[in-house]
Design an enzyme around this catalytic site. Structure first.
Site, short mmCIF file in Angstrom:
data_model
loop_
_atom_site.label_atom_id
_atom_site.label_comp_id
_atom_site.label_asym_id
_atom_site.label_seq_id
_atom_site.Cartn_x
_atom_site.Cartn_y
_atom_site.Cartn_z
N CYS A 87 -40.78 7.62 13.53
CA CYS A 87 -41.83 7.56 14.54
C CYS A 87 -42.34 6.13 14.55
O CYS A 87 -41.96 5.30 13.74
CB CYS A 87 -42.98 8.49 14.16
SG CYS A 87 -42.51 10.19 13.93
N ARG A 112 -38.42 4.09 18.56
CA ARG A 112 -38.43 4.81 17.28
C ARG A 112 -38.69 6.30 17.47
O ARG A 112 -38.52 7.10 16.56
CB ARG A 112 -39.50 4.22 16.35
CG ARG A 112 -39.35 2.76 16.01
CD ARG A 112 -40.49 2.27 15.14
NE ARG A 112 -40.54 2.98 13.88
CZ ARG A 112 -39.86 2.59 12.79
NH1 ARG A 112 -39.08 1.52 12.86
NH2 ARG A 112 -39.91 3.27 11.67
N TRP A 160 -41.24 11.12 16.86
CA TRP A 160 -39.91 11.75 16.85
C TRP A 160 -40.09 12.94 15.92
O TRP A 160 -40.13 12.78 14.70
CB TRP A 160 -38.84 10.79 16.34
CG TRP A 160 -37.49 11.43 16.28
CD1 TRP A 160 -36.91 12.02 15.20
CD2 TRP A 160 -36.56 11.62 17.36
NE1 TRP A 160 -35.69 12.55 15.52
CE2 TRP A 160 -35.44 12.32 16.84
CE3 TRP A 160 -36.58 11.27 18.69
CZ2 TRP A 160 -34.36 12.66 17.63
CZ3 TRP A 160 -35.48 11.61 19.46
CH2 TRP A 160 -34.39 12.31 18.94
N ASN A 201 -45.67 8.19 9.79
CA ASN A 201 -44.22 8.11 10.00
C ASN A 201 -43.57 8.46 8.68
O ASN A 201 -43.81 7.81 7.67
CB ASN A 201 -43.83 6.68 10.43
CG ASN A 201 -42.31 6.52 10.45
OD1 ASN A 201 -41.60 7.48 10.72
ND2 ASN A 201 -41.84 5.33 10.15
N GLY A 202 -42.78 9.53 8.65
CA GLY A 202 -42.12 9.94 7.40
C GLY A 202 -42.04 11.45 7.33
O GLY A 202 -42.31 12.15 8.29
N GLU A 220 -12.09 12.47 15.55
CA GLU A 220 -13.34 11.72 15.77
C GLU A 220 -13.05 10.22 15.87
O GLU A 220 -13.61 9.53 16.72
CB GLU A 220 -14.33 12.02 14.64
CG GLU A 220 -15.61 11.23 14.66
CD GLU A 220 -16.44 11.39 15.93
OE1 GLU A 220 -16.13 12.28 16.75
OE2 GLU A 220 -17.38 10.59 16.13
N LYS A 264 -14.06 7.83 19.06
CA LYS A 264 -14.88 6.61 18.92
C LYS A 264 -14.19 5.42 19.58
O LYS A 264 -14.80 4.68 20.34
CB LYS A 264 -15.12 6.33 17.44
CG LYS A 264 -16.09 7.27 16.76
CD LYS A 264 -17.54 6.96 17.03
CE LYS A 264 -18.25 7.76 18.04
NZ LYS A 264 -18.16 9.17 18.18
N GLU A 315 -14.07 5.78 23.55
CA GLU A 315 -15.29 5.77 24.37
C GLU A 315 -16.00 4.43 24.37
O GLU A 315 -16.81 4.17 25.26
CB GLU A 315 -16.25 6.88 23.93
CG GLU A 315 -16.85 6.75 22.57
CD GLU A 315 -17.85 7.88 22.29
OE1 GLU A 315 -18.54 8.32 23.22
OE2 GLU A 315 -17.92 8.32 21.14
N HIS A 324 6.64 17.07 16.07
CA HIS A 324 6.80 18.04 17.18
C HIS A 324 6.64 17.37 18.53
O HIS A 324 6.24 18.01 19.49
CB HIS A 324 5.80 19.17 17.00
CG HIS A 324 5.99 19.92 15.72
ND1 HIS A 324 7.03 20.80 15.51
CD2 HIS A 324 5.33 19.84 14.54
CE1 HIS A 324 6.98 21.27 14.27
NE2 HIS A 324 5.94 20.71 13.64
N LYS A 358 -25.85 9.28 26.99
CA LYS A 358 -26.12 9.72 25.61
C LYS A 358 -26.17 11.24 25.54
O LYS A 358 -25.75 11.83 24.57
CB LYS A 358 -27.42 9.13 25.10
CG LYS A 358 -27.73 9.50 23.64
CD LYS A 358 -26.63 9.05 22.70
CE LYS A 358 -26.80 9.57 21.29
NZ LYS A 358 -25.60 9.35 20.46
C1 AGP Z 1 -19.84 11.12 20.98
O1 AGP Z 1 -19.79 9.79 20.52
C2 AGP Z 1 -20.19 11.21 22.43
N1 AGP Z 1 -21.38 10.49 22.73
C3 AGP Z 1 -20.19 12.64 22.95
O2 AGP Z 1 -18.91 13.18 22.70
C4 AGP Z 1 -21.23 13.60 22.32
O3 AGP Z 1 -20.89 13.85 20.98
C5 AGP Z 1 -21.21 14.91 23.10
O4 AGP Z 1 -21.59 14.64 24.43
C6 AGP Z 1 -22.14 15.97 22.51
O5 AGP Z 1 -23.47 15.51 22.56
P1 AGP Z 1 -24.58 16.35 21.77
O6 AGP Z 1 -24.21 16.28 20.31
O7 AGP Z 1 -25.87 15.67 22.08
O8 AGP Z 1 -24.54 17.76 22.27
#
Ligand code: AGP
Length: 621
Positions: A2, A27, A74, A100-101, A494, A498, A501, A517, A616
């Site tokens: 926060c 924050r 937060w 904050n904590g 994963e 990364k 994207e 395969h 996001k």
């Molecule tokens: C991951 O780096 C991406 N930003 C995206 O795949 C993300 O994980 C996905 O949209 C799910 O988001 P959420 O965890 O907020 O549900």
């Protein structure tokens, strides 16, 4: 995480608090509030929503108001609503606190205070601090150990209260009986005192200070500062004076928000050791060898007895969920499957009453995952959420849940949320396994190994420059493969996501054995093959997969266990990670892949924190 800000000086306090909170909004931003000391009373204005919402409801500032505290939240304990927004008053109305904590023993302290007749009005851990200070302020002769000679009652009550608190705090505190006094205290969360010309500003970080002064005092843990118009004094919470030197704040505003890192993503990658400590803090009971997950405590019977677990999520959260599938089947022996939420919601899934559906979402707002939650509930499942954003839509829809407690994740590419999701799934699987058949020794072993993970991640982060060189050497390759087995297969997925994207390089994650395969037809020296080949039950098998790639001229980037002597003979590029039990390795082996993607994106000149076409939180279908 926060943001707190407080001011004592000659200027009108309200606009200073608001501008300071705006600087700290990165924050946390789910609710905000201010408390201003006016004519011997504390006037609090607070609301859910962002600081702009608070601005709209504030009365016009009064010139004579020159002392106040502010907070942008937060949420960690208690939904992000107006009641739970800070500042928090104590039961007498004389003490106001912003915090904050995380207070780990807040439930015990709340129970004791309620036993003493103190009424609580919020769900927060912070209200325990304000009430504790208020209690000791009213009982200063408590057991005969009241304020020391020459020590004022307000300062003593703060010290006495903080001796009862376990956890982390950055605090700013007011008392209506002391209109010219502001107190700050710090333990485990940042708190800086800006020293101006007869004015003082306390804040979580320098972002809220630099426009007033560049002279600052940095408090250490277990230290506090008492500020009056005549000056300030610093001491420990044991009332031992501490001399502090003024330091120059050298960072720009932008640098401060990034805490010196170039991007939020890099900051969040490097935050992971602390984030995991916060995520696991208060949940690993090393005395009784059990895992304490308050948010699911009323559903542990359903979770232990269920015949089937479905994990549903999107993107990175889905990859964490796949690790969870392996964890539950290994440790709890309950059939578990992982479903893409976008598919699960439309494919008319078979869900019996008693099925447990675990939905994972950092933002708690992903439309497909939210729809999957609703679908699962309609069909009679018990729905558990693993979410970072407290009070988010998904968190509110589930029957029970476990928060990540890792603070806001700003970078679009999810990093600390992934490792925290895996940590939560590990803790949940261990606790359910303990209730079914895992021995206490096994639980003790894994708890001890979990506690070592943050330091092991720190060791991997030290290799960032080595990983940058590997990215540099392969930056011109437009197609990469990521390969792993067992618990490291989801990590391969994963790692590929990364890279895709944020660097816009095409990458595919696969179980390593799947190469033969079909995908092995792709192998040339223009397609780097990233292998996760750490020590584990399938080590020899993955070595065979590496040889298959090399025999066809493929180049290998290998994540291996430190000390592995023979891996270097087959690695064109080698990244070593500390050893760990296989089922804990994902929290380690993902780190090099996060850094590889980050450096590749920076070297290709992309906007790492806001990659093209992405958001996001995907709140639309
Ligand atoms: C991951 O780096 C991406 N930003 C995206 O795949 C993300 O994980 C996905 O949209 C799910 O988001 P959420 O965890 O907020 O549900």
């Amino acid at each position: 995480m926060c943001g707190i800000v407080a001011y004592l000086g000659k200027k009108t306090v309200q606009p200073i608090l608001i501008e300071g909170l705006k600087r700290l909004e990165y924050r946390g931003y789910d609710s905000a509030g201010v408390a201003i000391l006016r004519d011997g009373t504390i006037k609090i204005t607070k609301t859910s929503g962002r600081i702009s919402v608070l601005e709209d409801i504030l009365e016009p500032p009064r010139k004579e108001d020159t002392l106040g505290i502010g907070h942008t939240r937060w949420a960690t304990h208690g939904k992000p609503n107006t009641t739970n927004a800070h500042p928090h008053l104590d039961y007498t109305g004389k003490i106001a606190v912003v915090h904050n904590g995380i207070i780990e023993n807040f439930a015990t302290l709340r129970k004791w205070l309620e036993g003493e007749g103190v009424n609580f009005i919020t769900e927060t851990d912070t209200e325990v601090i304000s009430n504790l200070i208020g209690y000791f302020y009213c009982h200063e002769t408590n057991g005969g150990n009241g304020p020391g000679s020459g020590q004022n009652k307000f300062e003593w009550a703060v010290q006495r209260a903080l001796h009862e608190v376990h956890g982390t705090y950055g605090l700013a505190i007011l008392c209506s009986d002391f209109p010219g006094t502001l107190i700050g205290a710090k333990k485990g969360s940042p708190l800086i005192l800006g020293v101006g010309n007869n004015e003082y500003i306390l804040a979580s970080d320098a972002a809220a200070i630099v426009e007033h002064t560049t002279q600052a005092v940095y408090l250490a843990d277990n230290e506090m500062v008492t500020i009056t118009p005549e000056g300030f004094s610093t001491k420990t919470i044991d009332n031992v004076s501490v001399s502090k030197v003024l330091k120059e704040i050298e960072f720009s505003l932008e640098q401060i928000e990034l805490d010196g890192f170039e991007h939020h993503m890099l900051k969040e990658i490097f935050e992971q050791p602390h984030a995991l400590e916060t995520c696991m803090g208060g949940r690993l009971d090393t005395r009784d060898n059990k895992i304490v997950l308050g948010g699911v405590s009323n559903y542990l019977r359903e979770l232990t007895k269920t015949k089937r677990i479905i994990i549903t999520a999107c993107g990175t959260a889905w990859h964490a969920g796949l690790v969870g599938e392996f964890l539950f089947e290994n440790l709890v022996r309950i059939p578990t499957e992982t479903e893409y939420a976008s598919e699960f919601r439309y494919r008319n899934p078979v869900i019996e009453v008693g099925t447990v559906v675990i939905c994972i979402s950092q933002s708690g707002e992903t439309a497909d995952t939210l729809a999957a939650v609703e679908q699962a509930k309609e069909r009679g499942a018990t729905v558990v959420g693993i979410v970072n954003a407290v009070g988010s839509s998904i968190a509110r829809q589930t029957d029970a849940g476990i928060y990540l407690h890792v603070g806001p994740e700003i970078g679009v590419a999810s990093t600390k949320a992934f490792t925290a999701q895996v940590a939560v799934l590990t803790m949940l699987a261990l606790e359910l396994g303990r209730r079914k058949h895992i021995s206490s020794d096994q639980v003790e072993f894994y708890i001890k190994e979990l506690l070592k993970i943050p330091d092991k991640i720190n060791k991997i982060l030290e290799q960032s420059s080595n990983i940058k060189k590997i990215a540099q050497a392969n930056i011109d390759k437009e197609n990469w493969l990521f390969l792993g087995r067992g618990f490291n297969y989801p990590v391969a997925l994963e790692g590929a996501l990364k890279l895709k994207e944020i660097s816009y390089i095409h990458a595919e994650g696969l179980p390593a054995a799947e190469m033969k395969h079909g995908p092995i037809a792709l192998i040339t020296d223009k397609m780097p093959a990233v292998f996760i080949a750490t020590k584990g039950p399938q080590y020899d098998k993955i070595m065979g997969n590496i040889e298959e790639v090399r025999a066809r001229g493929g180049k290998t980037i290998i994540v291996a266990t430190e000390g592995d002597e023979n891996i270097s003979t087959v690695a064109d590029h080698l990244i070593s990670v500390p050893d760990a039990p296989e089922l804990l390795q994902p929290m380690l082996t993902v780190i090099p892949l996060q850094l590889l993607a980050y450096h590749a994106a920076v070297l290709r000149g992309h906007d790492v924190d806001k990659p093209r076409n992405l958001a996001k939180s995907v709140t639309v279908e």
